[in-house]
Design a protein around this motif. Structure first.
Motif, PDB file in Angstrom:
ATOM      1  N   LYS A  93       0.812  -1.209   0.131  1.00  0.00           N
ATOM      2  CA  LYS A  93       0.019  -0.110  -0.009  1.00  0.00           C
ATOM      3  C   LYS A  93       0.838   1.263  -0.095  1.00  0.00           C
ATOM      4  CE  LYS A  93      -3.705   2.139   2.736  1.00  0.00           C
ATOM      5  NZ  LYS A  93      -4.761   2.005   3.780  1.00  0.00           N
ATOM      6  N   PRO A  94       0.603   2.193  -0.970  1.00  0.00           N
ATOM      7  CA  PRO A  94       1.374   3.585  -0.884  1.00  0.00           C
ATOM      8  C   PRO A  94       1.002   4.239   0.334  1.00  0.00           C
ATOM      9  CG  PRO A  94       0.178   3.149  -2.990  1.00  0.00           C
ATOM     10  CD  PRO A  94      -0.385   1.943  -1.892  1.00  0.00           C
ATOM     11  N   HIS A 123       2.470  26.309  -8.209  1.00  0.00           N
ATOM     12  CA  HIS A 123       1.125  26.793  -8.007  1.00  0.00           C
ATOM     13  C   HIS A 123       0.245  26.682  -8.814  1.00  0.00           C
ATOM     14  CE1 HIS A 123      -1.016  30.962  -7.627  1.00  0.00           C
ATOM     15  NE2 HIS A 123      -1.518  29.949  -7.007  1.00  0.00           N
ATOM     16  N   LEU A 124       0.621  26.639 -10.275  1.00  0.00           N
ATOM     17  CA  LEU A 124      -0.560  26.590 -11.424  1.00  0.00           C
ATOM     18  C   LEU A 124      -0.677  25.175 -11.751  1.00  0.00           C
ATOM     19  CD1 LEU A 124       0.557  29.950 -13.212  1.00  0.00           C
ATOM     20  CD2 LEU A 124      -1.358  29.606 -11.669  1.00  0.00           C
ATOM     21  N   LEU A 125       0.426  24.515 -12.024  1.00  0.00           N
ATOM     22  CA  LEU A 125       0.360  23.359 -12.790  1.00  0.00           C
ATOM     23  C   LEU A 125       0.021  22.080 -11.746  1.00  0.00           C
ATOM     24  CD1 LEU A 125       3.049  23.254 -15.658  1.00  0.00           C
ATOM     25  CD2 LEU A 125       0.384  23.548 -15.889  1.00  0.00           C
ATOM     26  N   VAL A 126       0.809  21.864 -10.948  1.00  0.00           N
ATOM     27  CA  VAL A 126       1.032  20.842  -9.909  1.00  0.00           C
ATOM     28  C   VAL A 126      -0.190  20.811  -8.775  1.00  0.00           C
ATOM     29  CG1 VAL A 126       2.343  19.458  -8.418  1.00  0.00           C
ATOM     30  CG2 VAL A 126       3.359  20.384 -10.462  1.00  0.00           C
ATOM     31  N   HIS A 127      -0.359  22.219  -8.117  1.00  0.00           N
ATOM     32  CA  HIS A 127      -1.151  22.287  -7.005  1.00  0.00           C
ATOM     33  C   HIS A 127      -2.795  21.767  -7.215  1.00  0.00           C
ATOM     34  CE1 HIS A 127      -3.307  23.599  -3.504  1.00  0.00           C
ATOM     35  NE2 HIS A 127      -3.882  24.583  -4.385  1.00  0.00           N
ATOM     36  N   PRO A 128      -3.330  22.246  -8.669  1.00  0.00           N
ATOM     37  CA  PRO A 128      -4.504  21.813  -8.724  1.00  0.00           C
ATOM     38  C   PRO A 128      -4.674  20.469  -8.726  1.00  0.00           C
ATOM     39  CG  PRO A 128      -3.844  23.785 -10.179  1.00  0.00           C
ATOM     40  CD  PRO A 128      -2.639  23.278  -9.356  1.00  0.00           C
ATOM     41  N   PHE A 129      -3.817  19.627  -9.026  1.00  0.00           N
ATOM     42  CA  PHE A 129      -4.256  18.076  -9.122  1.00  0.00           C
ATOM     43  C   PHE A 129      -4.072  17.651  -7.756  1.00  0.00           C
ATOM     44  CE2 PHE A 129      -3.038  19.050 -13.401  1.00  0.00           C
ATOM     45  CZ  PHE A 129      -4.062  18.712 -14.064  1.00  0.00           C
ATOM     46  N   MET A 130      -3.524  18.288  -6.672  1.00  0.00           N
ATOM     47  CA  MET A 130      -2.965  17.604  -5.332  1.00  0.00           C
ATOM     48  C   MET A 130      -4.312  17.064  -4.591  1.00  0.00           C
ATOM     49  SD  MET A 130       0.080  17.187  -5.721  1.00  0.00           S
ATOM     50  CE  MET A 130       0.188  16.282  -4.228  1.00  0.00           C
ATOM     51  N   PRO A 131      -5.467  17.941  -4.543  1.00  0.00           N
ATOM     52  CA  PRO A 131      -6.508  17.204  -3.670  1.00  0.00           C
ATOM     53  C   PRO A 131      -6.765  15.968  -4.167  1.00  0.00           C
ATOM     54  CG  PRO A 131      -6.715  19.700  -4.256  1.00  0.00           C
ATOM     55  CD  PRO A 131      -5.673  19.348  -4.824  1.00  0.00           C
ATOM     56  N   GLU A 132      -7.113  15.928  -5.378  1.00  0.00           N
ATOM     57  CA  GLU A 132      -7.505  14.558  -5.929  1.00  0.00           C
ATOM     58  C   GLU A 132      -6.610  13.465  -5.533  1.00  0.00           C
ATOM     59  OE1 GLU A 132      -9.616  11.381  -7.270  1.00  0.00           O
ATOM     60  OE2 GLU A 132     -10.402  13.519  -6.938  1.00  0.00           O
ATOM     61  N   PHE A 133      -5.339  13.656  -5.732  1.00  0.00           N
ATOM     62  CA  PHE A 133      -4.255  12.883  -5.304  1.00  0.00           C
ATOM     63  C   PHE A 133      -4.342  12.487  -3.758  1.00  0.00           C
ATOM     64  CE2 PHE A 133      -0.032  11.933  -3.689  1.00  0.00           C
ATOM     65  CZ  PHE A 133       0.261  10.799  -4.318  1.00  0.00           C
ATOM     66  N   ASP A 189      -3.047   7.790   2.716  1.00  0.00           N
ATOM     67  CA  ASP A 189      -1.841   7.364   3.530  1.00  0.00           C
ATOM     68  C   ASP A 189      -0.694   7.824   3.003  1.00  0.00           C
ATOM     69  OD1 ASP A 189      -3.404   5.605   5.224  1.00  0.00           O
ATOM     70  OD2 ASP A 189      -3.309   4.250   3.739  1.00  0.00           O
ATOM     71  N   ILE A 190      -0.712   8.790   2.194  1.00  0.00           N
ATOM     72  CA  ILE A 190       0.483   9.642   1.767  1.00  0.00           C
ATOM     73  C   ILE A 190       0.543  11.079   2.146  1.00  0.00           C
ATOM     74  CG2 ILE A 190       2.031  10.368  -0.224  1.00  0.00           C
ATOM     75  CD1 ILE A 190       1.275   7.879  -1.773  1.00  0.00           C
ATOM     76  N   LEU A 241      11.815   1.201  -6.089  1.00  0.00           N
ATOM     77  CA  LEU A 241      11.185   2.407  -6.208  1.00  0.00           C
ATOM     78  C   LEU A 241       9.932   2.539  -5.051  1.00  0.00           C
ATOM     79  CD1 LEU A 241      11.529   5.394  -7.471  1.00  0.00           C
ATOM     80  CD2 LEU A 241       9.524   4.882  -9.123  1.00  0.00           C
ATOM     81  N   PRO A 242      10.026   3.122  -4.129  1.00  0.00           N
ATOM     82  CA  PRO A 242       8.880   2.943  -3.271  1.00  0.00           C
ATOM     83  C   PRO A 242       7.695   3.314  -3.762  1.00  0.00           C
ATOM     84  CG  PRO A 242      10.512   4.341  -2.098  1.00  0.00           C
ATOM     85  CD  PRO A 242      10.958   4.118  -3.889  1.00  0.00           C
ATOM     86  N   ALA A 243       6.364   2.298  -3.149  1.00  0.00           N
ATOM     87  CA  ALA A 243       4.954   2.501  -4.089  1.00  0.00           C
ATOM     88  C   ALA A 243       4.525   4.089  -3.940  1.00  0.00           C
ATOM     89  CB  ALA A 243       4.066   1.637  -3.115  1.00  0.00           C
ATOM     90  N   LYS A 244       4.926   4.808  -2.903  1.00  0.00           N
ATOM     91  CA  LYS A 244       4.413   6.336  -2.616  1.00  0.00           C
ATOM     92  C   LYS A 244       5.022   7.065  -3.900  1.00  0.00           C
ATOM     93  CE  LYS A 244       8.173   7.641   0.380  1.00  0.00           C
ATOM     94  NZ  LYS A 244       8.434   8.369   1.658  1.00  0.00           N
ATOM     95  N   LEU A 245       6.285   6.785  -4.562  1.00  0.00           N
ATOM     96  CA  LEU A 245       6.669   7.362  -5.464  1.00  0.00           C
ATOM     97  C   LEU A 245       6.093   7.004  -6.716  1.00  0.00           C
ATOM     98  CD1 LEU A 245      10.613   7.789  -4.742  1.00  0.00           C
ATOM     99  CD2 LEU A 245       9.102   9.295  -4.225  1.00  0.00           C
TER     100      LEU A 245
END
Length: 325
Positions: free
Chosen positions: A96-97, A111-121, A127-128, A287-291
């Motif tokens: 499990k990650p 700010h503009l590219l990565v952050h908008p996708f973080m809530p869904e991730f 657990d990450i 490579l760890p599952a979280k990565l």
């Protein structure tokens, strides 16, 4: 009786030694491990010092194991094999990650590219935990203890594993209200007559370079407003302060809404901040599952973003201006 503390302290050096033997050189081992060749050399020297014997015969062209080195290598390889077996067990028992991810990202991209996708991730992987370090300075993954880094470059480092996320192209643009005050811009040299909104961190930020076919033109611009933040320059352009230089990913929605118009669309605007946005991490067989899940998630998410066309079609505003000449 062996000194347990001493042997534990040499585990890293033993693993480095195995990598040197199997890759055939300090530089190749450094690339494989994601460290510098000098660091690899120091690790092997520490191992030889602690064992009080030479392990490698060094020549100008290659490395060769001596008798002692052969015996030590066999045992160090067994040690690494045991460590790999432990990791295999860990993956089977707990696939499990989970855990914390430390990610270094340039400010605007974060700010503009990565952050908008973080809530869904974060919803998908409860657990990450994620720590985003929004910095434009160079980050060393080992010294700064980060798991992943995003860099804008056309030449990703060879000692890292990389995934290209998106091409970073820049455009210059202004509000319709600002442009209506002036004659249509048809050549980069006309920018000298305008108020430009620029980065302002170093003198070369006032030098805007354009490519068209075989032509390369650099223009020394001026303006009353400089800001080292993409969102600030974007807002200033929408407010009609002047002509701004902006990454396309930050401005495409404003162009689509008609709040901004791309200036000189037939010319490619090039800056030192142009290139691919690469997701980089050290080479690691396990490579760890979280990565794994984060790399796959971000690559897939950003692949859906719009890319700048070779040259945006002229806007209605520009066509009207051209027809009135």
């Amino acid at each position: 009786m062996p000194d347990t503390n001493k042997s534990i302290g040499l585990l890293y050096e033993m693993a480095v030694f195995v990598s040197v033997v199997e890759t055939g050189s300090f530089s190749a081992a450094a690339k494989d491990l994601g460290v510098s060749p000098s660091s690899v050399s120091r690790s092997v020297s520490r191992l030889e010092e602690q064992l009080a014997c030479r392990l490698l015969e060094r020549t100008t062209r290659k490395l060769r194991l001596n008798e002692a080195g052969q015996a030590v290598y066999q045992r160090c390889r067994d040690m690494r094999g045991a460590a790999e077996a432990v990791l295999d067990v860990s993956e089977r028992i707990n696939p499990k990650p989970q855990g914390e991810l430390r990610i270094s990202i340039p400010k605007a991209i974060g700010h503009l590219l990565v952050h908008p996708f973080m809530p869904e991730f974060l919803r998908q992987y409860p657990d990450i935990d994620v720590q985003m370090l929004l910095e434009d300075r160079y980050i060393d993954l080992i010294d700064d203890r980060v798991d992943l880094v995003i860099r804008i470059t056309n030449h990703p480092p060879q000692d890292m594993v990389g995934r290209k996320l998106i091409d970073i192209e820049h455009v210059i643009c202004a509000s319709p209200q600002y442009l209506e005050q002036f004659a249509p811009l048809t050549h980069p040299r006309q920018l000298r007559e305008h108020s430009c909104i620029f980065l302002g961190e170093q003198p070369k930020d006032r030098q805007w370079t354009f490519h068209q076919g075989t032509q390369n033109i650099t223009v020394e611009i001026s303006g009353r407003y400089a800001a080292n933040h993409t969102q600030v320059r974007l807002d200033a352009a929408i407010q009609g302060i002047g002509i701004a230089s902006l990454p396309y990913f930050s401005v495409h929605q404003a162009i689509r809404r008609g709040e901004l118009i791309q200036v000189l669309p037939d010319w490619r605007f090039v800056t030192s901040y142009t290139g691919g946005a690469w997701l980089l991490y050290p080479p690691n067989r396990y490579l760890p599952a979280k990565l794994k899940v984060f790399i796959d998630y971000l690559t897939k998410s950003l692949s859906r973003l719009p890319q700048i066309p070779p040259a945006l079609k002229k806007t209605d505003h520009e066509n009207r201006a051209s027809s009135s000449k």
